[in-house]
Design an enzyme around this catalytic site. Structure first.
Site, PDB file in Angstrom:
ATOM      1  N   GLY A   1       0.812  -1.213   0.000  1.00  0.00           N
ATOM      2  CA  GLY A   1       0.000   0.000   0.000  1.00  0.00           C
ATOM      3  C   GLY A   1       0.842   1.258   0.000  1.00  0.00           C
ATOM      4  O   GLY A   1       0.506   2.253  -0.664  1.00  0.00           O
ATOM      5  N   ASP A   2       1.961   1.228   0.729  1.00  0.00           N
ATOM      6  CA  ASP A   2       2.859   2.382   0.770  1.00  0.00           C
ATOM      7  C   ASP A   2       3.475   2.637  -0.599  1.00  0.00           C
ATOM      8  O   ASP A   2       3.670   3.789  -1.002  1.00  0.00           O
ATOM      9  CB  ASP A   2       3.970   2.146   1.801  1.00  0.00           C
ATOM     10  CG  ASP A   2       3.420   1.815   3.177  1.00  0.00           C
ATOM     11  OD1 ASP A   2       2.345   2.334   3.520  1.00  0.00           O
ATOM     12  OD2 ASP A   2       4.055   1.036   3.900  1.00  0.00           O
TER      13      ASP A   2
END
Length: 313
Positions: free
Chosen positions: A252-253
């Protein structure tokens, strides 16, 4: 300047085993340590993409010097506030036989009032017009749930763009200040709406509503199912890319970093979604929270682009 905020950094310790059994002695096959926390992970990926950023947050204890040294080695600027408590360690257990990924996360230090006051002073001093601020991840005890709302308000008053990646009340409160970009996953979006899970149509409707409220980009990640991007121009859906998964941490990052990169490069919605999908896939192909490279992402871009469709309804 891109500014990433990590309110609760962590040393990510990844342990890879060929079979993990509770209550037994387990032998580690491979292990690695990576400085992390969602904002720091975004900075690491941006650096691999050739973009500089400044990392802000809190650091303390014996890991403080380790983080500062690693950030310097990576060429990532930092303005962390030192705290009395100790920066946490998160353990990631990867069982290659069962194909499972287990996280054991420490809570982190308790942030004192004077430490938070110093951070807010530093934040106000640092953010300027034209910056892109990334507010990402959870917070330590002692930090109010309205913190991301406040930081969004400060950034927008100064003429900066804000990207938000948070969950629960942190996410709900921050939305009141209308960040420019948000990246919830499907579970986080369901939590925001008070539901256990969402259908694809419900995700689309929720994303449209957030855009209507003034958020220019809403990217909903769905793991192996792909992702959905909502903008004023419409809805785009991307199917997931089938890749060899080594670690799910940091995917997600990497997608957030891809959104920021796309903003810096002036990409349109389709290019942005393809970049985010490729970055998420490249991230899970790496060990631990090691940042994916731009070359790895670019190798997946064509496949990612081919799997994007426009929502017609």
């Amino acid at each position: 300047m891109v500014i990433t905020v990590t309110m609760n950094p962590a040393m990510d310790k990844t342990l890879v085993l060929d079979g993990f059994t509770l209550g037994e002695v387990n032998r580690v096959v491979l292990g690695r340590n990576d400085i992390g926390g969602k904002g720091i992970n975004v900075s690491k990926v941006l650096k691999e993409f050739g973009e500089d950023s400044l990392a802000l947050g809190f650091l303390g204890g014996i890991l403080e010097e380790v983080f500062l040294k690693e950030l310097k080695t990576m060429g990532i600027g930092q303005r962390f506030v030192p705290v009395k408590g100790s920066t946490r360690t998160n353990i990631k257990v990867v069982d290659r036989v069962k194909g499972t990924f287990t996280d054991i996360n420490e809570p982190g230090p308790v942030i004192q009032e004077e430490e938070l006051t110093e951070f807010l002073r530093l934040y106000r001093e640092t953010v300027t017009s034209g910056d892109v601020v990334v507010l990402s991840g959870g917070v330590s005890e002692g930090i109010p749930v309205k913190i991301y709302r406040l930081l969004t308000e400060i950034a927008k008053e100064k003429g900066a763009l804000v990207a938000l990646d948070a969950e629960g009340e942190l996410f709900r409160e921050a939305l009141e200040a209308k960040p420019d970009m948000v990246k919830p996953n499907d579970r986080e979006l369901a939590l925001y709406l008070g539901k256990e899970h969402l259908t694809e149509d419900e995700i689309v409707d929720a994303a449209k509503e957030l855009v209507a409220k003034g958020i220019s980009k809403v990217l909903v990640s769905r793991g192996e199912k792909g992702s959905i991007l909502a903008t004023a121009e419409g809805i785009l859906k991307a199917e997931g890319l089938k890749v060899l998964v080594k670690s799910t941490v940091g995917a997600g990052d990497s997608m957030v970093a891809a959104i920021i990169y796309s903003v810096l490069k002036g990409y349109g919605p389709r290019e942005t979604l393809a970049m985010a999908q490729a970055a998420g896939a490249a991230a899970v192909m790496t060990e631990g929270t090691k940042a994916c490279t731009l070359q790895e992402v670019e190798s997946l871009l064509q496949a990612a682009t081919e799997k994007i469709k426009e929502e017609k309804r």
